[in-house]
Design an enzyme around this catalytic site. Sequence first.
Site, mmCIF file in Angstrom:
data_model
loop_
_atom_site.group_PDB
_atom_site.id
_atom_site.type_symbol
_atom_site.label_atom_id
_atom_site.label_comp_id
_atom_site.label_asym_id
_atom_site.label_seq_id
_atom_site.Cartn_x
_atom_site.Cartn_y
_atom_site.Cartn_z
ATOM 1 N N GLY A 283 0.838 -1.193 0.000
ATOM 2 C CA GLY A 283 0.000 0.000 0.000
ATOM 3 C C GLY A 283 0.872 1.242 0.000
ATOM 4 O O GLY A 283 1.997 1.216 0.508
ATOM 5 N N LEU B 68 6.322 1.678 4.503
ATOM 6 C CA LEU B 68 7.456 2.025 3.646
ATOM 7 C C LEU B 68 8.145 3.307 4.119
ATOM 8 O O LEU B 68 9.302 3.534 3.807
ATOM 9 C CB LEU B 68 7.004 2.176 2.188
ATOM 10 N N HIS C 237 -4.687 1.944 7.402
ATOM 11 C CA HIS C 237 -3.303 2.427 7.534
ATOM 12 C C HIS C 237 -3.034 3.551 6.523
ATOM 13 O O HIS C 237 -2.503 4.608 6.879
ATOM 14 C CB HIS C 237 -2.344 1.242 7.315
ATOM 15 N N GLU C 238 -3.421 3.315 5.267
ATOM 16 C CA GLU C 238 -3.151 4.320 4.226
ATOM 17 C C GLU C 238 -4.013 5.561 4.424
ATOM 18 O O GLU C 238 -3.564 6.687 4.164
ATOM 19 C CB GLU C 238 -3.380 3.741 2.823
ATOM 20 N N HIS D 162 -2.411 7.950 6.697
ATOM 21 C CA HIS D 162 -1.381 8.790 6.059
ATOM 22 C C HIS D 162 -2.005 10.071 5.504
ATOM 23 O O HIS D 162 -1.419 11.144 5.581
ATOM 24 C CB HIS D 162 -0.705 8.046 4.912
HETATM 25 NI NI NI Z 1 2.483 3.423 5.716
#
Ligand code: NI
Length: 167
Positions: free
Chosen positions: A46, A92, A133-134, A137
């Site tokens: 992702g 990441l 999770h994304e 962000h």
């Molecule tokens: Ni992340």
Amino acid sequence: MAKLSILRYPDHRLYTVAQPVQSVNERIKRLVADMAETMYDAPGIGLAATQVDEHIQLLIIDITEEHNDLRVFINPVIVSSDGSAVHEEGCLSVPGIYDKVTRAEKITVTAMNLAGDMFTLEAEGLMAVCIQHEMDHLLGKVFVEYLSTLKQSRIKNKLKKRVLETM
Ligand code: NI
């Protein structure tokens, strides 16, 4: 296509709140192609636009091992959620760090796809974790913020040290 560089925690730009996408134009399509190349190369499952310093409500996910099911979420909204589940997460933007986070077990999300059409997806398991999770962000939130302050400062020190090691 071009590979993009991924912001590393605790880069302050990761705390930026993303703005809604106004129209799915060529720029957005090119960005999605570049983000997909970047995610697959990393490799990751992702990536949010925030992580490549584009502060718009756009994220991509592909949880398949074959990398053949790219999902694009533009202006995503979680319209319902149910239960709770604990999963180990990584990011990441926080390389080499994995820890348990509690999130909703099942979610229903609405978003726009790359064709500009609205869709609704009911997700659970890894897909539900990844979407949440994304989407964090896009709100300027990194998963380590769910951990204790002690763990957060350890992670910051570890990642800062790693930057120095590679200079
Ligand atoms: Ni992340």
